[in-house]
Design a protein around this motif. Structure first.
Motif, PDB file in Angstrom:
ATOM      1  N   SER A 101       0.787  -1.256  -0.006  1.00 33.08           N
ATOM      2  CA  SER A 101      -0.222   0.129  -0.152  1.00 33.08           C
ATOM      3  C   SER A 101       0.854   1.398   0.107  1.00 33.08           C
ATOM      4  CB  SER A 101      -0.835  -0.090   1.122  1.00 33.08           C
ATOM      5  OG  SER A 101      -0.429  -0.050   2.234  1.00 33.08           O
ATOM      6  N   SER A 102       2.299   1.097   0.380  1.00 32.76           N
ATOM      7  CA  SER A 102       2.707   2.519   0.853  1.00 32.76           C
ATOM      8  C   SER A 102       2.931   3.380  -0.324  1.00 32.76           C
ATOM      9  CB  SER A 102       4.335   1.859   1.265  1.00 32.76           C
ATOM     10  OG  SER A 102       4.264   1.113   2.556  1.00 32.76           O
ATOM     11  N   ILE A 103       3.244   2.760  -1.519  1.00 33.60           N
ATOM     12  CA  ILE A 103       3.938   3.313  -2.858  1.00 33.60           C
ATOM     13  C   ILE A 103       2.534   4.361  -3.160  1.00 33.60           C
ATOM     14  CG2 ILE A 103       2.685   1.858  -4.480  1.00 33.60           C
ATOM     15  CD1 ILE A 103       5.934   4.065  -4.832  1.00 33.60           C
ATOM     16  N   TRP A 104       1.220   4.094  -3.062  1.00 28.95           N
ATOM     17  CA  TRP A 104       0.215   5.040  -3.210  1.00 28.95           C
ATOM     18  C   TRP A 104       0.148   6.173  -2.626  1.00 28.95           C
ATOM     19  CZ3 TRP A 104      -2.185   4.401  -7.600  1.00 28.95           C
ATOM     20  CH2 TRP A 104      -2.112   3.064  -8.267  1.00 28.95           C
ATOM     21  N   VAL A 113      -1.300   6.329   6.197  1.00 28.60           N
ATOM     22  CA  VAL A 113      -1.810   5.755   7.500  1.00 28.60           C
ATOM     23  C   VAL A 113      -1.441   4.047   7.918  1.00 28.60           C
ATOM     24  CG1 VAL A 113      -4.150   5.199   6.701  1.00 28.60           C
ATOM     25  CG2 VAL A 113      -3.761   6.069   9.313  1.00 28.60           C
ATOM     26  N   LEU A 114      -1.356   3.446   6.919  1.00 26.70           N
ATOM     27  CA  LEU A 114      -1.194   1.923   6.884  1.00 26.70           C
ATOM     28  C   LEU A 114       0.160   1.706   7.078  1.00 26.70           C
ATOM     29  CD1 LEU A 114      -3.683   0.822   3.849  1.00 26.70           C
ATOM     30  CD2 LEU A 114      -4.001   0.836   6.263  1.00 26.70           C
ATOM     31  N   ASP A 115       0.815   2.757   7.111  1.00 24.86           N
ATOM     32  CA  ASP A 115       2.548   2.447   7.380  1.00 24.86           C
ATOM     33  C   ASP A 115       2.958   2.792   8.698  1.00 24.86           C
ATOM     34  OD1 ASP A 115       2.701   1.611   4.740  1.00 24.86           O
ATOM     35  OD2 ASP A 115       3.114   3.862   4.106  1.00 24.86           O
ATOM     36  N   LEU A 116       1.874   3.271   9.617  1.00 31.07           N
ATOM     37  CA  LEU A 116       2.316   3.435  10.875  1.00 31.07           C
ATOM     38  C   LEU A 116       2.420   2.302  11.684  1.00 31.07           C
ATOM     39  CD1 LEU A 116      -0.665   6.146  11.616  1.00 31.07           C
ATOM     40  CD2 LEU A 116       1.825   6.528  11.326  1.00 31.07           C
ATOM     41  N   ASN A 245       1.608  -3.504   7.096  1.00 25.76           N
ATOM     42  CA  ASN A 245       0.789  -3.144   6.093  1.00 25.76           C
ATOM     43  C   ASN A 245       0.416  -4.121   4.814  1.00 25.76           C
ATOM     44  OD1 ASN A 245       3.227  -3.233   4.939  1.00 25.76           O
ATOM     45  ND2 ASN A 245       3.225  -1.284   3.929  1.00 25.76           N
ATOM     46  N   PRO A 246      -0.870  -3.895   4.238  1.00 23.72           N
ATOM     47  CA  PRO A 246      -1.237  -4.734   3.329  1.00 23.72           C
ATOM     48  C   PRO A 246      -0.679  -4.781   1.852  1.00 23.72           C
ATOM     49  CG  PRO A 246      -2.947  -2.967   3.535  1.00 23.72           C
ATOM     50  CD  PRO A 246      -1.617  -2.872   4.415  1.00 23.72           C
TER      51      PRO A 246
END
Length: 336
Positions: A101-104, A113-116, A245-246
């Motif tokens: 998800s991080s690249i988005w 937020v998903l990288d927290l 993260n997913p």
């Protein structure tokens, strides 16, 4: 049906005045198959989270829609680097993408937020949470801000751990260690809060950097540590599981509109089936990778996860203040 039989049938239907050839031409042509391209940065390997999803998706889609809709898989950044492909999916140049998800967050920083750190207790808990209100809110950000559709939220093959030349089981042991991280803001912030000296670096540089002492360690899931043979130069894996993260499977709006209406339900059902399968396999693949690492002489260490978490969670409020749209997402995740 032969031309003679066609002519006899035409007579029976009162169409005898039309030439048989004209009747043949009047039959509707079968619709040409729709072919979409799916980009991945990972290899076409059974232990790849991306391939695991795609392989089941392709089989399921064929079973449900035949050859009417086909998705071709382009691994190893064949269609471009992830940082470029996200824009290509938005513009419709590339149809689909599977990635972390991080690249988005480069297009919509709220997705970061998903990288927290320590947001999800385990990788397995992320799926059900993202299938609920938190995922719906994130889906809207993808749709409204970027113009793409999230098909589903898959799993990485385990949480991210610290692999280093020494164990890093406490914040004191982590202090000052140069740990390779993704060049992503919340990855850097999380490792810094844990006490490390985060060092952004491409994955291809990591082995040599570990070997020469440029860095002390790296953070990634166990199958990746095994795949890049980092265990040869870093003999300790500390199960920090600091980020879970997913994987995100996304299709561009233009690409989704190419899917014939009569096959869209099958397309979405195939994606859901592939996600359920990939999720069901992730924990076993991680466990097998950890066992293989141990067999290769790597020490596998538990850690004081609560101590690390207490250092990291203040980042949640800081992020929500910077990006207020993430406050209800954080609430939906933490209250799930």
């Amino acid at each position: 049906m032969t031309q003679g039989r066609l002519t006899r049938r035409a007579v029976a239907l009162g169409l005898g005045s039309l030439p048989a050839a004209a009747l043949l031409r009047s039959r509707p042509a079968a619709a040409a198959p729709v072919t979409l391209r799916l980009s991945s940065s990972l290899p076409a390997d059974p232990n790849s989270a991306h391939w695991l999803w795609y392989d089941r998706f392709a089989a399921s889609l064929k079973a449900k829609a035949g050859d009417a809709v086909q998705v071709r898989y382009f691994p190893d950044n064949q269609l471009g680097k992830e940082s470029d492909v996200v824009g290509s999916v938005k513009l419709g140049v590339v149809d689909m993408m599977i990635s972390g998800s991080s690249i988005w967050s480069t297009l919509a920083p709220e997705i970061g937020v998903l990288d927290l750190g320590y947001l999800f207790p385990t990788m397995e808990s992320a799926g059900p949470i993202l299938d609920g209100p938190a995922g719906s809110q994130l889906d809207r950000i993808f749709s409204d801000r970027i113009g793409v559709k999230v098909l589903s939220w898959g799993y990485s093959l385990g949480g991210r751990n610290v692999t280093a030349r020494e164990p890093a089981a406490t914040p004191a042991a982590m202090k000052g260690k140069k740990i390779r991280v993704l060049p992503v803001a919340n990855f850097v912030a999380t490792l810094r809060a844990m006490g490390a000296s985060p060092t952004p670096m491409s994955l291809g540089e990591v082995y040599t950097a570990l070997q020469t002492g440029v860095i002390d360690g790296m953070e990634h899931d166990a199958p990746t540590i095994l795949a890049i043979k980092a265990y040869e130069v870093a003999k300790h894996v500390t199960l920090t599981r600091h980020i879970c993260n997913p994987q995100t499977i996304v299709i561009g709006t233009r690409a989704f509109n190419k899917v014939p209406a009569e096959h869209r339900e099958a397309f979405l059902a195939a994606a859901a089936e592939a996600t359920a399968y990939q999720r069901s396999q992730a924990a076993a693949i991680e466990a097998k990778a950890l066992a293989t690492l141990k067999g290769n002489g790597v020490g596998i260490h538990e850690c004081d996860r609560a101590a690390f978490r207490s250092l990291v969670t203040p980042l949640w409020d800081e992020f929500a203040k910077s990006y207020p749209a993430t406050k209800p997402i954080l609430a939906a995740i933490t209250q799930a």
